[in-house]
Each structure stands twice: as C-alpha cells, then as structure tokens.
Write a protein that holds these residues in place. Structure first.
Motif, mmCIF file in Angstrom:
data_model
loop_
_atom_site.group_PDB
_atom_site.id
_atom_site.type_symbol
_atom_site.label_atom_id
_atom_site.label_comp_id
_atom_site.label_asym_id
_atom_site.label_seq_id
_atom_site.Cartn_x
_atom_site.Cartn_y
_atom_site.Cartn_z
ATOM 1 N N LEU A 70 -2.243 -10.126 3.898
ATOM 2 C CA LEU A 70 -2.058 -9.527 2.572
ATOM 3 C C LEU A 70 -2.805 -7.928 2.749
ATOM 4 O O LEU A 70 -2.388 -6.986 2.465
ATOM 5 C CB LEU A 70 -2.470 -10.088 1.553
ATOM 6 N N ASP A 71 -3.757 -8.101 3.405
ATOM 7 C CA ASP A 71 -4.768 -6.675 3.711
ATOM 8 C C ASP A 71 -3.608 -5.852 4.739
ATOM 9 O O ASP A 71 -3.813 -4.357 4.713
ATOM 10 C CB ASP A 71 -5.860 -7.071 4.735
ATOM 11 N N SER A 72 -2.974 -6.682 5.519
ATOM 12 C CA SER A 72 -2.173 -5.716 6.453
ATOM 13 C C SER A 72 -0.951 -4.959 5.530
ATOM 14 O O SER A 72 -0.727 -3.737 5.452
ATOM 15 C CB SER A 72 -1.197 -6.480 7.505
ATOM 16 N N LEU A 73 -0.442 -5.736 4.567
ATOM 17 C CA LEU A 73 0.489 -4.988 3.623
ATOM 18 C C LEU A 73 -0.312 -4.057 2.764
ATOM 19 O O LEU A 73 0.563 -2.864 2.620
ATOM 20 C CB LEU A 73 0.947 -6.113 2.703
ATOM 21 N N ARG A 74 -1.382 -4.344 2.424
ATOM 22 C CA ARG A 74 -2.033 -3.157 1.451
ATOM 23 C C ARG A 74 -2.317 -1.902 2.323
ATOM 24 O O ARG A 74 -2.096 -0.849 1.674
ATOM 25 C CB ARG A 74 -3.406 -3.821 1.052
ATOM 26 N N ALA A 75 -2.654 -2.062 3.473
ATOM 27 C CA ALA A 75 -2.921 -0.935 4.488
ATOM 28 C C ALA A 75 -1.750 -0.111 4.365
ATOM 29 O O ALA A 75 -1.454 1.263 4.337
ATOM 30 C CB ALA A 75 -3.455 -1.334 5.744
ATOM 31 N N MET A 76 -0.598 -0.549 4.573
ATOM 32 C CA MET A 76 0.724 0.085 4.946
ATOM 33 C C MET A 76 1.298 0.581 3.496
ATOM 34 O O MET A 76 1.846 1.647 3.564
ATOM 35 C CB MET A 76 1.847 -0.932 5.585
ATOM 36 N N ALA A 77 0.964 -0.005 2.393
ATOM 37 C CA ALA A 77 1.249 0.421 1.258
ATOM 38 C C ALA A 77 0.505 1.672 0.884
ATOM 39 O O ALA A 77 1.007 2.531 0.264
ATOM 40 C CB ALA A 77 1.350 -0.510 0.162
ATOM 41 N N ARG A 78 -0.844 1.463 0.969
ATOM 42 C CA ARG A 78 -1.567 2.513 0.304
ATOM 43 C C ARG A 78 -1.758 3.795 1.569
ATOM 44 O O ARG A 78 -2.048 5.016 1.063
ATOM 45 C CB ARG A 78 -3.202 2.072 0.108
ATOM 46 N N GLN A 79 -1.720 3.431 2.499
ATOM 47 C CA GLN A 79 -1.731 4.539 3.744
ATOM 48 C C GLN A 79 -0.428 4.417 4.718
ATOM 49 O O GLN A 79 -0.557 3.958 5.924
ATOM 50 C CB GLN A 79 -3.066 4.433 4.430
ATOM 51 N N PRO A 80 0.702 4.853 4.236
ATOM 52 C CA PRO A 80 1.872 4.786 4.820
ATOM 53 C C PRO A 80 1.560 5.424 6.268
ATOM 54 O O PRO A 80 2.488 5.169 7.196
ATOM 55 C CB PRO A 80 2.853 5.600 4.195
ATOM 56 N N GLU A 81 0.736 6.464 6.492
ATOM 57 C CA GLU A 81 0.488 7.024 7.842
ATOM 58 C C GLU A 81 0.065 5.803 8.764
ATOM 59 O O GLU A 81 0.137 6.378 9.823
ATOM 60 C CB GLU A 81 -0.664 8.308 7.794
ATOM 61 N N THR A 82 -0.215 4.753 8.280
ATOM 62 C CA THR A 82 -0.635 3.838 9.296
ATOM 63 C C THR A 82 0.562 3.074 10.090
ATOM 64 O O THR A 82 0.386 2.741 11.272
ATOM 65 C CB THR A 82 -1.566 2.604 8.340
ATOM 66 N N VAL A 83 1.660 3.309 9.330
ATOM 67 C CA VAL A 83 2.800 2.478 9.841
ATOM 68 C C VAL A 83 3.050 3.562 11.143
ATOM 69 O O VAL A 83 3.516 3.104 12.265
ATOM 70 C CB VAL A 83 3.835 2.306 8.934
ATOM 71 N N GLU A 84 3.219 4.783 10.832
ATOM 72 C CA GLU A 84 3.412 5.869 12.080
ATOM 73 C C GLU A 84 2.553 5.803 12.999
ATOM 74 O O GLU A 84 2.922 5.686 14.300
ATOM 75 C CB GLU A 84 3.530 7.265 11.307
#
Length: 546
Positions: free
Chosen positions: A431-445
């Motif tokens: 869930l922390d992985s999802l939270r990172a991507m939701a709050r910091q979309p730049e992490t996905v890039e």
C-alpha cells in the motif's frame, strides 16, 4: 572402534572462506562508487567466514538476553544481560562502521560500503543487526533538530562500542533504539495513546506503554507520543543528564520466533524525560526518513539471508553424494541451486542500487530521491516476501541434516520472516507503493526511466514493462491489486539491473523464469537452456571445508 561408527559422506564445516567473495556484491560495490572500501569488506568477509565468528553467532543465539528488572536489594534497574559473544558481534559491527559511519564520513559511496558490509556481517548472526540498523536510521531524524544532532551524531557515528548505562556525554560511543508501536495500533502509529506533556523547560514528560521496543539496552530511543500539538517525535535517553535512570520500565522481553539473540521489549513510560525532535504534530514526517532507512536495511537483511542460504546449500551439495555422484552434479538439484542463486543475486543487485541512491540523495540528488521513494517501497515488499521461501528451500537442500539445529539452517529459517514484518508487513509495504505513486506521480516516471535503461535487452523484460504501463494506467481496484502490482514492479526493477550489469546467463535466466512465464510455483523450476554452471560459479565459496 566398531565400523558402524565410521563417518563417511558427511559434509565438512562451512568455515574458512571469505564471505565477501561474492561477485554480485563486489561488482555492485564498484559500480555504485565504493570500490575504495573493497579491502575492508574483504577483511570483514574473512572474519565472517571464520569458525570463530560462527561460534560467536551460535552462542549468542543459543543464549538469548535476560531481563533483570530489579537488583538483589529491590531497586528497579531495568537492565538486559547479553552473552559475551553478543558484545563481540556488536563490537565488530561498530568498528567497521555498520551502525552510522556513513553519516560522519564525507566520502562518495559511504552508504554503499556500509550496505555491503551489512550483507556480509549479517550472515554471522542477524539478531545484532537490529540495534546496528536503528542507530544508522536515527541520525536523519535527529538532524531535524540541530541542537540534539550536534552532540549526539558524533557519538552515534563513533566506531567504539561502549556498552552500559551511563550518561551519554560520558561515553565513547552510543547505540540508538526505536519505540513506536503500541498494543492498540501496531503499524497505525497515529492511533498511539502515549502522552507527552511539556515540562516548561523545553523538555517533555511521557507516559504510556510501548508494545515493541527495539534494542532496549540502547543509550537513546526515538519514540512517538501525543503532544498538545499532535503526534510528535521524541528522543528519550536511558540515563538522564544528572546521571539518574530515566523512567523507562522494561515490562518483559518478547519471546520471538527468531532474532532471538536480540532483545525486544515492552516498555512503560512513567513520566519519562524526553526531548522533542522536529516540530510538534510532525512526528510521522520527522521519523519517516528513519523508517525509509530501516526499510533499506530490511532489504539488506533479506539479501544477506538469501546469500547465506544459497552458499550453504551449494556447499552441502558439493560435498554430499547420493545415487553414485555428488548432489551438485544431479540435474534437478542443479536446477534448484541455480534458482536460489538467481534470487540471491537479484536481491543483492537491487539492495546495492538502493544503497547507491541513498548516497546520491545524501549528496542532494533530487532525481535519485524520487526513484528511491518508489523503488525502495516495492523492493522492500518483494525481497523480504521472498526470503522465507528461499530459506525453506535452502534448508531442504540439506535434507534431514538441514532440519537439525546444528546445521544453522533452522536459525536462518526462523529469521527469514522478520524483514517482511519489520517496518510494515507485506500489505503495508504494498500500500505504501500505491501511496508513493498517488502522492508523488513523478515517482512513476522515475521508475520507468530507470528500467528503461535496459530497454531492448530482453523480450520478456520489454513485455513486462509494457504490461506494467497498462496496469498503472488502470486505477480500478488498485488497492485490491496492490500486491500483484508491487511484485511486478519489483521484478522489473531487478530484471533491468541484471540485464544491465550481470552476466548474460544470469540475466536471461532471471527474465525467462520470473517474467517470461517459464517457471513454476517452487524453486527448481527453471526452464531448459539455462547456463547453470555459469550461475552456480558465482556462489561457490572457495576454501570452505577444504
């Protein structure tokens, strides 16, 4: 003596080797900028592979710590006694800087060097790495409060292990612990009920019960409590500035599945003295870097255990014969051993890449900070989740001998689940992985930029990356799918690193089995065509057992 007592076909002790002679580890150390540390890593590796160190680890585990709540006269003392070899393990770890040296060394690659030594020395006995890790992780949190960091950081970074409850400013070196979770909350630290009341002199008094406290004989602890301004972070010393004991009452030591050489305690705060770390109401934000740092150590611990399990299994199979030839020459056993080796190498590559990111983040690299945020979350989930199954399979390679305590494999097996539970169990990490991507979309890039460096190297990897793009574009039931998504990201991250840096035989076998669907549910189901000899050549321990 009757011939029935002749001993044949038994495996020699796994001693007398360099635990740092690990190609995957040394190659990662070099590419992540810490090749200057290789001589010291090897010195530690020789000690880690020695019979002496094995005895330190065995006896520290077989003689777990004992809680002494009172002295003979009835005075409350709240002390924990350890076997002398526990202190030898700690002394070695601190002398080699595993605890906090990177924070006091202004040298590129310091965190990588420390990570490599953590993987090597953790193979001796994992329990003592808990206070080592807590001390390492405490420094970033303390830096939010310069008045505390200025006098504590040099002591936390000291390479002198100075055990005993005395005033922190009178000691040659300090160890830090952590005390966050409570009975009613567990990972939900915002449910904490411990109260912190301002004392009027800039300090606070804390009252409450902590369900898990790591390393209770540490000199200082970071803890969370509810202050007037909300959940806040505090630093509590075991011994107060005037030399008296802080009001930290150890209620009991936890009777744990593994990690038995290390003490974990329930602690009662009874109007305990503490300093505020960071701002009131910002406790989670203050301590989050500590959590990220300990999560890195969870990955390092998982990689350390996998390496140990793999080399022990290969050592046994090399010296044990069955059905007319050595086990390691049996095709199915070779499949199992190579599969274990692939998992170990992938974990090591990911762990050292994250340590390298930590170095670059410490140097101010914002791009690496963004990548580390997501890559650490997914890797912590997957490497730690794979560790118990890996330990079980390595144990099984030794057959009945592996099920006996003398082999050391049961200790490895019991230790394996801890890293997945510590600092957020599987669901929390996913869930922390999802939270990172939701709050910091730049992490996905940042993630796709990183894995894109291996584009075109392997068709299975390219297909997995394309599929991952599609999965991330579909937010439907993302929480329900969190584990599957996190697993895929972790495998892609590992596969990309192996394609870029590992021998082709290793990288291709990993991608075909983990991403190409050419693998079963158990270890030992690698597809045909794998260059098994090339894979196994990277896990043989020279000199062990002759």
């Amino acid at each position: 003596m009757p011939r029935t007592h002749e001993v044949t076909n038994q495996v020699p002790p796994h001693h007398g080797y360099d635990a740092a002679a690990d190609p995957a580890l040394l190659e990662a150390v070099a590419r992540e900028g810490a090749d200057w540390a290789v001589p010291e890593i090897h010195r530690l590796g020789v000690l880690a592979g020695s019979e002496q160190a094995a005895e330190w680890g065995r006896l520290a585990n077989e003689n777990p710590p004992v809680l002494r709540t009172h002295d003979r006269y009835g005075h409350r003392i709240d002390e924990v006694e350890f076997h002398p070899y526990w202190h030898e393990l700690m002394r070695t770890a601190v002398a080699h800087g595993l605890h906090a040296a990177p924070w006091t060394e202004d040298r590129p690659g310091a965190h990588v060097a420390r990570a490599a030594k953590f993987i090597v020395w953790g193979q001796v006995e994992a329990g003592h790495t808990c206070p080592v890790s807590m001390t390492y992780a405490a420094v970033p949190a303390l830096r939010t409060t310069p008045s505390l960091a200025s006098w504590l950081e040099p002591l936390l970074g000291s390479r002198t292990y100075d055990f005993g409850l005395r005033r922190p400013d009178t000691k040659a070196g300090l160890i830090a612990g952590m005390s966050m979770t409570e009975k009613q909350g567990g990972s939900d630290v915002r449910a904490n009920t411990t109260a912190a009341v301002p004392a009027g002199d800039g300090t606070y008094r804390l009252t409450g019960h902590k369900w898990f406290t790591s390393a209770p004989m540490s000199d200082v602890f970071l803890t969370l409590a509810q202050a007037p301004g909300g959940l806040s972070c505090f630093l509590l010393p075991r011994v107060l500035p005037d030399g008296s004991r802080n009001r930290l009452a150890l209620q009991r030591l936890k009777d744990k599945l593994g990690n038995r050489s290390n003490a974990s305690a329930e602690i009662e705060y009874e109007d305990a003295f503490g300093w505020l770390v960071g701002e009131e109401g910002r406790g989670v934000a203050t301590i989050i870097e500590m959590v990220n740092t300990t999560r890195l150590d969870c990955v390092l611990g998982g990689a350390s255990g996998m390496r140990l399990g793999t080399i022990r299994a290969v050592h046994h199979a090399t010296h044990r014969r069955a059905f007319g030839k050595a086990l390691i020459d049996q095709p199915l056993m070779r499949n199992v051993l190579a599969d274990l080796a692939l998992e170990s190498e992938a974990a090591t590559a990911a762990a050292l890449r994250l340590a390298g990111a930590t170095d670059r983040v410490a140097g101010g690299n914002a791009d690496e900070a963004v990548l580390r945020r997501i890559a650490l979350a997914v890797t912590k989930y997957w490497v730690c989740k794979r560790a118990p199954g890996h330990a079980a399979e390595a144990l099984e390679c030794l057959g009945g001998n592996g099920y006996i305590e003398d082999s050391g494999m049961p200790r490895l097996y019991r230790e394996a689940p801890l890293s997945s539970i510590w600092e957020g169990s599987g669901n929390v990490a996913a869930l922390d992985s999802l939270r990172a991507m939701a709050r910091q979309p730049e992490t996905v890039e940042a993630f796709f930029v990183e894995v894109g460096l291996a584009a075109g190297a392997d068709r299975h990897l390219d297909a997995a990356v394309a599929g991952l793009h599609k999965q991330l574009a579909d937010p439907a039931e993302a929480e329900y799918r969190a584990r599957q998504l996190t697993e895929t990201m972790a495998l892609v991250f590992q596969a990309a690193l192996l394609q870029r840096h590992a021998p082709q035989a290793v990288a291709d076998a990993f991608c075909a089995s983990r991403l190409g669907g050419e693998h079963g549910g158990a270890y030992g189901t690698l597809p045909t065509g794998v260059d098994v000899e090339a894979v196994l050549g990277r896990v043989r321990t020279e000199g062990a057992g002759g």
